[in-house]
Design an enzyme around this catalytic site. Sequence first.
Site, PDB file in Angstrom:
ATOM      1  N   HIS A   1      -0.294  14.873  64.858  1.00 14.00           N
ATOM      2  CA  HIS A   1       0.413  15.614  63.820  1.00 14.00           C
ATOM      3  C   HIS A   1       1.667  14.822  63.490  1.00 14.00           C
ATOM      4  O   HIS A   1       2.469  14.548  64.366  1.00 14.00           O
ATOM      5  CB  HIS A   1       0.828  16.992  64.310  1.00 14.00           C
ATOM      6  CG  HIS A   1      -0.320  17.857  64.709  1.00 14.00           C
ATOM      7  ND1 HIS A   1      -1.180  18.386  63.787  1.00 14.00           N
ATOM      8  CD2 HIS A   1      -0.752  18.270  65.904  1.00 14.00           C
ATOM      9  CE1 HIS A   1      -2.099  19.099  64.418  1.00 14.00           C
ATOM     10  NE2 HIS A   1      -1.869  19.032  65.703  1.00 14.00           N
TER      11      HIS A   1
ATOM     12  N   ASP B   1      -6.056  16.309  59.680  1.00 16.25           N
ATOM     13  CA  ASP B   1      -5.035  15.508  58.977  1.00 16.25           C
ATOM     14  C   ASP B   1      -4.634  16.103  57.634  1.00 16.25           C
ATOM     15  O   ASP B   1      -4.291  15.389  56.706  1.00 16.25           O
ATOM     16  CB  ASP B   1      -5.515  14.053  58.751  1.00 16.25           C
ATOM     17  CG  ASP B   1      -5.934  13.403  60.030  1.00 16.25           C
ATOM     18  OD1 ASP B   1      -5.205  13.564  61.021  1.00 16.25           O
ATOM     19  OD2 ASP B   1      -6.985  12.741  60.057  1.00 16.25           O
TER      20      ASP B   1
HETATM   21  P1  GDP Z   1      -2.169  17.117  60.742  1.00 13.52           P
HETATM   22  O1  GDP Z   1      -3.023  16.523  61.816  1.00 13.52           O
HETATM   23  O2  GDP Z   1      -2.876  18.171  59.964  1.00 13.52           O
HETATM   24  O3  GDP Z   1      -0.843  17.565  61.235  1.00 13.52           O
HETATM   25  O4  GDP Z   1      -1.927  15.957  59.672  1.00 13.52           O
HETATM   26  P2  GDP Z   1      -1.379  14.469  59.922  1.00 13.52           P
HETATM   27  O5  GDP Z   1       0.017  14.506  60.298  1.00 13.52           O
HETATM   28  O6  GDP Z   1      -2.335  13.721  60.779  1.00 13.52           O
HETATM   29  O7  GDP Z   1      -1.577  13.849  58.456  1.00 13.52           O
HETATM   30  C1  GDP Z   1      -0.904  14.310  57.371  1.00 13.52           C
HETATM   31  C2  GDP Z   1      -0.206  13.129  56.700  1.00 13.52           C
HETATM   32  O8  GDP Z   1       0.350  13.571  55.493  1.00 13.52           O
HETATM   33  C3  GDP Z   1       0.978  12.596  57.494  1.00 13.52           C
HETATM   34  O9  GDP Z   1       1.124  11.246  57.197  1.00 13.52           O
HETATM   35  C4  GDP Z   1       2.149  13.424  56.945  1.00 13.52           C
HETATM   36  O10 GDP Z   1       3.408  12.808  57.130  1.00 13.52           O
HETATM   37  C5  GDP Z   1       1.775  13.465  55.516  1.00 13.52           C
HETATM   38  N1  GDP Z   1       2.235  14.586  54.729  1.00 13.52           N
HETATM   39  C6  GDP Z   1       2.245  15.909  55.037  1.00 13.52           C
HETATM   40  N2  GDP Z   1       2.591  16.624  53.943  1.00 13.52           N
HETATM   41  C7  GDP Z   1       2.793  15.714  52.953  1.00 13.52           C
HETATM   42  C8  GDP Z   1       3.123  15.822  51.571  1.00 13.52           C
HETATM   43  O11 GDP Z   1       3.277  16.902  51.021  1.00 13.52           O
HETATM   44  N3  GDP Z   1       3.230  14.655  50.856  1.00 13.52           N
HETATM   45  C9  GDP Z   1       3.026  13.433  51.412  1.00 13.52           C
HETATM   46  N4  GDP Z   1       3.152  12.348  50.642  1.00 13.52           N
HETATM   47  N5  GDP Z   1       2.698  13.294  52.707  1.00 13.52           N
HETATM   48  C10 GDP Z   1       2.577  14.423  53.450  1.00 13.52           C
END
Ligand code: GDP
Length: 424
Positions: A40, A12
């Site tokens: 994701h 995440d």
């Molecule tokens: P992954 O499994 O690594 O792809 O990550 P996830 O999608 O599960 O979790 C990452 C969270 O952070 C999600 O809610 C994204 O929309 C959010 N996100 C990603 N980059 C940013 C950022 O730079 N700022 C903010 N506020 N949210 C972000």
Amino acid sequence: MVRTIVGANWGDEGKGKITDVLAESSDVVVRFQGGANAGHTIINDYGKFALHLLPSGVFHPHIANIIGPGVALDIEKLLAEYKSVIARNIPTPKLYISDRAQVLMPYHVDFDRFEEERLGKASFGSTKSGIAPFYGDKYLKIGIQVCQLYDEDILRARLGSAVTQKNVVLKNLYGKPEIDVEQLISHLQELAERIRPMVIDSTLYLHKALKAGKTVLLEGQLGSLRDIEHGIYPYTTSSSPLAGYGTVGAGVPAREMKDIFCVTKAYSSCVGAGPFTTELFGDEAQELRKRGGDAGEYGATTGRPRRVGWFDAVASRYGCMVQGATEAVLTNLDVLGYLDEIPVCIAYEVEGKEITDFPNTPTLMKCTPVYTMLPGWKSDVRGVTDWNLLPENCQKYIEFIEKQVEVPIHMISTGPKRSEILYR
Ligand code: GDP
């Protein structure tokens, strides 16, 4: 050339968004391990999506998206996800499935659930997607490869043998109904027909693409600390989310892997059980959880509130090291703008000593964090794309983290949207 996007921590970290950003300049995106157990989150011109099995290149019609041989393929979930994405008016994605990927069976999901029930309080916090039973069977060599679905004799023989074992356990350990092999075979054959046009020898496809000078992006799931070998065993996943495994799980030559982007959040978050040294509780946790991610820190697959904490430099440096990161990508920087001071964990204290190298799990469980305080920037940096427009304290925070993780940080994400990215 192969570029790889992986997580430095517990998952995440924002890999989906970074993959969506880097996919623009790639030709192929490959998932190489794990299954539908992680999510994701991607926010782009088409809206907000939580992808579980589909590679994050599906929003770019020029990209070939591949489910590699290392993935735990839940065919029903893949088809449902594909359908739900198409229904939202995105151009039809190119999707291919490796003929050597193994099939996650309905009984894997059942066994995952039954085992967590049996373990009760000692359970591992599984997402109950069948991942551990799937990989167990794969290494016991009683799994079924996609290509085996198309040969009825092979399928019947292999499944018959696997199910004989399963039924003994179902009946005697869990007290549950036994599996009907014939019913399962027809179910699988029906699913096999539905994916037939997508099934290819993806390893050959990738080798040819690389020979033709194409750019291949490998997309990891979860992060270093959930790696079955190098993570916080047994609170890990059952596969390897490390870039090194990407060469195997996708089927690309190791010498082609040039860039390894190791994604880490500007703070920590963790779904599932296991030691989490910088974990916060109470109001402090609630505040960070509420502000984190795109809509608070809640799991994309399970909706569970994520555990949150301050940036853990000990764990993240280790996470980048085992990934062999060529650079770290910092995400969720915008979330921290509310703090007067920001604690960063720079060491652990264990049995009266300070350590800065990430220890094995039994030692980790005894560690407490040693913090240094950095000044906050008390302003909203959401959407900032120019380094010079970041407040000085924010630049200093990034520089501090870069020094701690011992790899350069060139990309910084300042919001969940595709456009909210800063190149330094
Ligand atoms: P992954 O499994 O690594 O792809 O990550 P996830 O999608 O599960 O979790 C990452 C969270 O952070 C999600 O809610 C994204 O929309 C959010 N996100 C990603 N980059 C940013 C950022 O730079 N700022 C903010 N506020 N949210 C972000």
